[in-house]
Design a protein around this motif. Structure first.
Motif, PDB file in Angstrom:
ATOM      1  N   MET A   1       4.064   3.092  -5.822  1.00 30.96           N
ATOM      2  CA  MET A   1       3.721   3.324  -7.221  1.00 30.96           C
ATOM      3  C   MET A   1       4.174   2.111  -8.024  1.00 30.96           C
ATOM      4  O   MET A   1       5.325   1.677  -7.904  1.00 30.96           O
ATOM      5  CB  MET A   1       4.402   4.582  -7.754  1.00 30.96           C
ATOM      6  CG  MET A   1       3.769   5.879  -7.297  1.00 30.96           C
ATOM      7  SD  MET A   1       2.082   6.110  -7.952  1.00 30.96           S
ATOM      8  CE  MET A   1       2.368   6.082  -9.715  1.00 30.96           C
TER       9      MET A   1
ATOM     10  N   THR B   1       0.828  -1.203   0.000  1.00 27.01           N
ATOM     11  CA  THR B   1       0.000   0.000   0.000  1.00 27.01           C
ATOM     12  C   THR B   1       0.863   1.254   0.000  1.00 27.01           C
ATOM     13  O   THR B   1       1.782   1.381   0.801  1.00 27.01           O
ATOM     14  CB  THR B   1      -0.921   0.004   1.221  1.00 27.01           C
ATOM     15  OG1 THR B   1      -1.784  -1.137   1.166  1.00 27.01           O
ATOM     16  CG2 THR B   1      -1.778   1.267   1.260  1.00 27.01           C
ATOM     17  N   GLY B   2       0.565   2.165  -0.907  1.00 28.60           N
ATOM     18  CA  GLY B   2       1.318   3.408  -1.007  1.00 28.60           C
ATOM     19  C   GLY B   2       2.400   3.397  -2.061  1.00 28.60           C
ATOM     20  O   GLY B   2       2.936   4.455  -2.413  1.00 28.60           O
TER      21      GLY B   2
ATOM     22  N   LYS C   1      -7.564   4.147  -7.277  1.00 29.22           N
ATOM     23  CA  LYS C   1      -7.545   4.528  -8.691  1.00 29.22           C
ATOM     24  C   LYS C   1      -7.925   3.369  -9.601  1.00 29.22           C
ATOM     25  O   LYS C   1      -8.159   3.566 -10.804  1.00 29.22           O
ATOM     26  CB  LYS C   1      -6.159   5.050  -9.068  1.00 29.22           C
ATOM     27  CG  LYS C   1      -5.714   6.272  -8.280  1.00 29.22           C
ATOM     28  CD  LYS C   1      -6.639   7.449  -8.510  1.00 29.22           C
ATOM     29  CE  LYS C   1      -6.152   8.680  -7.770  1.00 29.22           C
ATOM     30  NZ  LYS C   1      -7.049   9.855  -7.988  1.00 29.22           N
TER      31      LYS C   1
ATOM     32  N   PHE D   1      -0.084   3.148 -11.362  1.00 31.00           N
ATOM     33  CA  PHE D   1      -0.985   3.669 -10.339  1.00 31.00           C
ATOM     34  C   PHE D   1      -0.387   3.408  -8.966  1.00 31.00           C
ATOM     35  O   PHE D   1       0.607   2.681  -8.819  1.00 31.00           O
ATOM     36  CB  PHE D   1      -2.372   3.016 -10.442  1.00 31.00           C
ATOM     37  CG  PHE D   1      -2.360   1.526 -10.218  1.00 31.00           C
ATOM     38  CD1 PHE D   1      -2.654   0.991  -8.969  1.00 31.00           C
ATOM     39  CD2 PHE D   1      -2.040   0.658 -11.246  1.00 31.00           C
ATOM     40  CE1 PHE D   1      -2.648  -0.373  -8.756  1.00 31.00           C
ATOM     41  CE2 PHE D   1      -2.019  -0.713 -11.042  1.00 31.00           C
ATOM     42  CZ  PHE D   1      -2.318  -1.232  -9.800  1.00 31.00           C
ATOM     43  N   LYS D   2      -1.001   4.024  -7.955  1.00 23.12           N
ATOM     44  CA  LYS D   2      -0.556   3.846  -6.574  1.00 23.12           C
ATOM     45  C   LYS D   2      -1.443   2.806  -5.894  1.00 23.12           C
ATOM     46  O   LYS D   2      -2.668   2.910  -5.905  1.00 23.12           O
ATOM     47  CB  LYS D   2      -0.619   5.162  -5.798  1.00 23.12           C
ATOM     48  CG  LYS D   2      -0.166   5.043  -4.343  1.00 23.12           C
ATOM     49  CD  LYS D   2      -0.333   6.351  -3.578  1.00 23.12           C
ATOM     50  CE  LYS D   2       0.697   7.361  -4.004  1.00 23.12           C
ATOM     51  NZ  LYS D   2       0.665   8.574  -3.123  1.00 23.12           N
TER      52      LYS D   2
ATOM     53  N   ALA E   1       7.140   3.445  -1.538  1.00 27.56           N
ATOM     54  CA  ALA E   1       6.652   4.716  -0.993  1.00 27.56           C
ATOM     55  C   ALA E   1       7.730   5.363  -0.131  1.00 27.56           C
ATOM     56  O   ALA E   1       8.433   4.692   0.627  1.00 27.56           O
ATOM     57  CB  ALA E   1       5.400   4.477  -0.143  1.00 27.56           C
TER      58      ALA E   1
ATOM     59  N   ASP F   1      -6.416  -3.354  -6.050  1.00 34.30           N
ATOM     60  CA  ASP F   1      -5.769  -2.737  -4.882  1.00 34.30           C
ATOM     61  C   ASP F   1      -5.408  -3.783  -3.835  1.00 34.30           C
ATOM     62  O   ASP F   1      -4.356  -3.714  -3.201  1.00 34.30           O
ATOM     63  CB  ASP F   1      -6.696  -1.681  -4.266  1.00 34.30           C
ATOM     64  CG  ASP F   1      -6.419  -0.283  -4.799  1.00 34.30           C
ATOM     65  OD1 ASP F   1      -5.302  -0.056  -5.306  1.00 34.30           O
ATOM     66  OD2 ASP F   1      -7.302   0.581  -4.707  1.00 34.30           O
TER      67      ASP F   1
ATOM     68  N   GLY G   1      -3.620   1.014  -3.330  1.00 35.57           N
ATOM     69  CA  GLY G   1      -4.442   1.436  -2.203  1.00 35.57           C
ATOM     70  C   GLY G   1      -5.027   2.824  -2.312  1.00 35.57           C
ATOM     71  O   GLY G   1      -5.695   3.283  -1.382  1.00 35.57           O
ATOM     72  N   ALA G   2      -4.807   3.517  -3.434  1.00 38.73           N
ATOM     73  CA  ALA G   2      -5.313   4.884  -3.590  1.00 38.73           C
ATOM     74  C   ALA G   2      -6.710   4.929  -4.192  1.00 38.73           C
ATOM     75  O   ALA G   2      -7.276   6.010  -4.356  1.00 38.73           O
ATOM     76  CB  ALA G   2      -4.358   5.712  -4.448  1.00 38.73           C
TER      77      ALA G   2
END
Length: 251
Positions: free
Chosen positions: A110, A107-108, A139, A133-134, A195, A145, A136-137
């Motif tokens: 990219m 999580t977090g 998106k 994409f990131k 991250a 995720d 857990g964001a």
């Protein structure tokens, strides 16, 4: 017979009692209706609620409660190494085809992935491509995720995603995914940027100084080798002259 004054007092007291009872009934009804509108979560919102225990399976995917691990003998035989599928309570199924050796996505982070998406019911491909994409964001769909956590850079993973973690009952109106569709994805993790890791800025002065230092060091090493070679040559020449002199004396 009661006097008028006494009778009036008794009537006033009875009226007051009735009014109090009526007010209590109204308050109770209001509380009940308010409680039903708020729901159980609102009634216990001020109370400390324990956090759910989050576990992690062999593939690094987080889940709540329990999971089932199924051995996939067919894939194991075809790929010549052991393949297993993690089946989570929410219906998500995760199968690592190739584990990968780079950093694991969390999580977090990219990430950059290449994917192919198919409908589980028909096997029809509806999408393919590369995306960044990131984790857990929010998106991407929830199944991504959650299901891509723990996948190492260079690894490939199969995701069997139920509608609740994909596009739900509506699907993609006007698009290729119908409502209540279970999706199959093959995802390869191309790159993971952890991250909090900042890009390193190159300082030209530091680079020049390091190169100059290395050049001087190499120059010193070359000079030392030349001096050592000259010393060996001089010693060899002196030894040869000495031997020649000894032979001349004998002659």
């Amino acid at each position: 017979a009661l006097r008028p004054t006494v009778r009036r007092n008794m009537l006033d007291r009875a009226a007051s009692a009735v009014a109090i009872v009526g007010l209590s009934v109204c308050v109770c009804a209001l509380l009940i209706s308010t409680s039903s509108l708020q729901g159980p979560s609102a009634l216990v919102s001020k109370r400390a609620m324990p956090k759910a225990n989050i576990n992690t399976g062999p593939a690094g995917v987080p889940f709540w409660g329990t999971e089932t691990i199924r051995a996939d003998k067919g894939l194991s035989k075809a790929l010549h190494h052991k393949i297993s599928t993690e089946i989570l309570r929410d219906g998500l199924e995760v199968t690592d085809i190739h584990p990968g050796k780079g950093p694991a996505a969390a999580t977090g982070d990219m990430v950059k992935v290449h994917y192919t998406g198919k409908l589980a019911k028909t096997g029809k491909q509806f999408d393919a491509g590369t995306i960044s994409f990131k984790i857990g964001a929010g998106k991407v769909i929830k199944g991504w995720d959650q299901g891509l956590e723990g996948l190492h850079q260079g690894g490939t993973r199969m995701l069997h995603i139920p509608p609740t973690l994909a596009y739900g009952v509506k699907g993609t109106p006007g698009g290729p995914i119908p409502g209540d569709a279970t999706l199959l994805f093959s995802v390869k993790m191309l790159h993971v940027k952890k991250a909090g890791r900042k890009a390193h800025k190159i300082n030209n002065k530091q680079v020049h100084a390091a190169m100059e230092k290395r050049r001087m060091l190499m120059k010193k090493k070359t000079a030392a080798r030349a001096a050592m070679a000259a010393s060996h040559h001089s010693a060899a020449s002196a030894k040869q002259h000495k031997l020649q002199a000894s032979f001349a004396h004998l002659i």
